[in-house]
Design an enzyme around this catalytic site. Structure first.
Site, PDB file in Angstrom:
ATOM      1  N   HIS A  72      61.807  55.406  48.366  1.00  0.00           N
ATOM      2  CA  HIS A  72      61.331  55.758  49.710  1.00  0.00           C
ATOM      3  C   HIS A  72      61.126  54.524  50.586  1.00  0.00           C
ATOM      4  O   HIS A  72      61.048  54.648  51.801  1.00  0.00           O
ATOM      5  CB  HIS A  72      60.053  56.600  49.633  1.00  0.00           C
ATOM      6  CG  HIS A  72      58.815  55.858  49.230  1.00  0.00           C
ATOM      7  ND1 HIS A  72      58.280  55.927  47.956  1.00  0.00           N
ATOM      8  CD2 HIS A  72      57.991  55.045  49.928  1.00  0.00           C
ATOM      9  CE1 HIS A  72      57.186  55.210  47.898  1.00  0.00           C
ATOM     10  NE2 HIS A  72      56.994  54.654  49.078  1.00  0.00           N
ATOM     11  N   ASP A 102      62.286  58.294  42.425  1.00  0.00           N
ATOM     12  CA  ASP A 102      61.795  57.412  43.482  1.00  0.00           C
ATOM     13  C   ASP A 102      61.928  55.943  43.091  1.00  0.00           C
ATOM     14  O   ASP A 102      61.013  55.146  43.270  1.00  0.00           O
ATOM     15  CB  ASP A 102      60.340  57.732  43.829  1.00  0.00           C
ATOM     16  CG  ASP A 102      59.906  57.092  45.146  1.00  0.00           C
ATOM     17  OD1 ASP A 102      60.795  56.763  45.962  1.00  0.00           O
ATOM     18  OD2 ASP A 102      58.694  56.901  45.353  1.00  0.00           O
ATOM     19  N   SER A 177      53.726  50.072  47.684  1.00  0.00           N
ATOM     20  CA  SER A 177      54.803  50.826  47.044  1.00  0.00           C
ATOM     21  C   SER A 177      55.911  49.888  46.581  1.00  0.00           C
ATOM     22  O   SER A 177      56.434  49.089  47.357  1.00  0.00           O
ATOM     23  CB  SER A 177      55.388  51.856  48.013  1.00  0.00           C
ATOM     24  OG  SER A 177      54.456  52.859  48.313  1.00  0.00           O
TER      25      SER A 177
END
Length: 430
Positions: A72, A102, A177
């Protein structure tokens, strides 16, 4: 004096900032993007191109510049740059990306060697172990936070199809992230990916993708593969609910319930049957279907898996040789023409590979919609990717050949039956 400083000095240089830029078309017309209004009024106002940027973190896992981050972070990016802790910045390219897990694997376009972090074995990590989270939260610069492993094998997090996360109370915030979760030996134990929050900041519940899965995906990319595929066993699994556990006389609701088995698949040939419950995988306890999926993904094609199974006849051990999903035949996929409600849609026979990807029963056969272009007739009639076409004007649709013949007829009306999300939908169209 006790300090994490030596550990941080050894590992932080391998944690990088990932900058992803993408060009986005924004319509200045109130009718922009609506195919109905654009058909009659035209696109009278031009679109405006904007550049959007996103910031995340990444981890160098090979000294030749292999970086792992979250999918993402770099999704739909036209330009990806990696900035090291020492101030150097490089362009990078995507080697592999996997939306289900992901994860994305990048290659730095620059001369190394680069600092790298060694993988740890996430099967050895335990609740209560001290861990450090390293990343770039809120774009303020590289930051280190400490905490413990709060839980293992967390599922139903809702950030991807994957459901086997390491939970930690080490502060993880937006921008973290793709960053590193490391243990006290400086080994990579996970890739930070999500937080549970009501405010947008850290509330002490963060999730990381286990390093064992990251390593499996990275090895695929390093060997030249651009798609990571879990081994195929030809079975579909569901959660064991408290009601099911009580009916079967189990003391707890855990394991993976076999809901469907392809008779010709590896699981069917090994003796696995619908109604069986998988409670162990190569000696590791299986709490839920996502845990079984994780074990399959990290074991790899060609290996033999020993499944501990509860069946109607008692407990047994089933040995299954893990195989690659059977290759799809390009002839199974078609773009439908004509003037039927499915015109323009891309459809395919349901293959074992598609059944696994779309989480359909492994024994299911028929035709599924793969893609629906925005301006197609199929889109106007509300056809969606994932729809299974069951009947057209009373004709059972067994394969794409049958479907093409059914939609090629100049019918005055269309009586349709599709299966969407497990529910049958019947429509009558003129």
């Amino acid at each position: 004096m006790q300090s994490f400083s030596p550990l941080v000095k050894a590992t932080a240089p391998a944690v990088v900032n990932v900058y992803a830029d993408r060009l986005v078309q924004r319509s200045m017309s109130p009718f922009g993007g609506d195919p109905f209004f654009e058909q009659f009024f035209g696109q009278r106002m031009p679109n405006r191109t904007e550049r959007q940027s996103s910031l995340g973190s990444g981890v160098i896992i090979e000294s030749r510049g292999i970086v792992v981050t979250n999918n993402h972070v770099i999704k739909d990016a036209d330009d990806i740059r990696v900035a090291l802790a020492d101030g150097r910045e490089f362009k990078s390219r995507i080697l592999l990306k996997d939306e289900r897990f992901d994860l994305a694997i990048l290659q730095i376009e620059g001369e190394g060697p680069f600092p790298a972090i060694e993988f740890g074995d996430t099967d050895s990590i335990e609740v209560g172990d001290i861990v450090l989270a390293i990343g770039n939260p809120f774009g303020v610069g590289q930051t280190v936070t400490s905490g413990i492993v709060s839980a293992l094998a967390r599922n139903r997090v809702g950030v991807s199809d994957f459901g086997f996360f390491i939970q930690t109370d080490a502060a993880i915030n937006p921008g973290n992230s793709g960053g590193a979760l490391i243990d006290m030996s400086g080994r990579l134990m996970g890739i930070n990916t999500a937080i549970f929050t009501r405010s947008g900041g850290s509330n002490g519940i963060g999730f990381a993708i286990p390093a064992n899965l990251v390593r499996a995906v990275a090895e695929t990319a390093e060997s030249g593969g651009n798609v990571f595929e879990r081994p195929y066993i030809g079975a579909t699994f569901e959660t064991v609910t408290p009601e099911i556990a009580e009916a079967l006389g189990l003391d707890r609701a855990s394991g993976a319930l076999v809901s469907d088995v392809a008779a010709s698949g590896p699981a069917g040939k090994a003796g696995l049957r619908a109604g069986d419950i998988v409670v162990g995988f190569n000696g590791q306890r299986i709490e839920h279907p996502d845990a079984l999926g994780y074990r399959l993904a990290t074991t790899g094609v060609g290996a033999t898996a020993k499944l501990d199974v509860l069946s109607r006849k008692g407990q047994k051990t089933v040995a299954i040789t893990l195989q690659a999903p059977p290759a799809d035949d390009p002839r199974d996929r078609r773009t439908l023409a004509g003037k039927s409600p499915f015109a323009g849609a891309v459809v395919s026979n349901i293959t074992p590979r598609l059944a696994t990807t779309l989480r359909l029963p492994q024994s299911l056969r028929g035709v599924v919609v793969i893609e629906v272009p925005r301006r197609s007739l199929a889109a106007r009639y509300g056809v969606r990717p994932g729809d299974i076409i069951s009947q057209i004007n009373g004709v059972e649709i067994a394969n794409v050949d049958t479907l093409e013949r059914a939609v090629s007829r100049d019918a005055g009306f269309w009586r349709l039956e599709i299966i969407r999300g497990g529910q049958r939908i019947r429509q009558f169209l003129r």
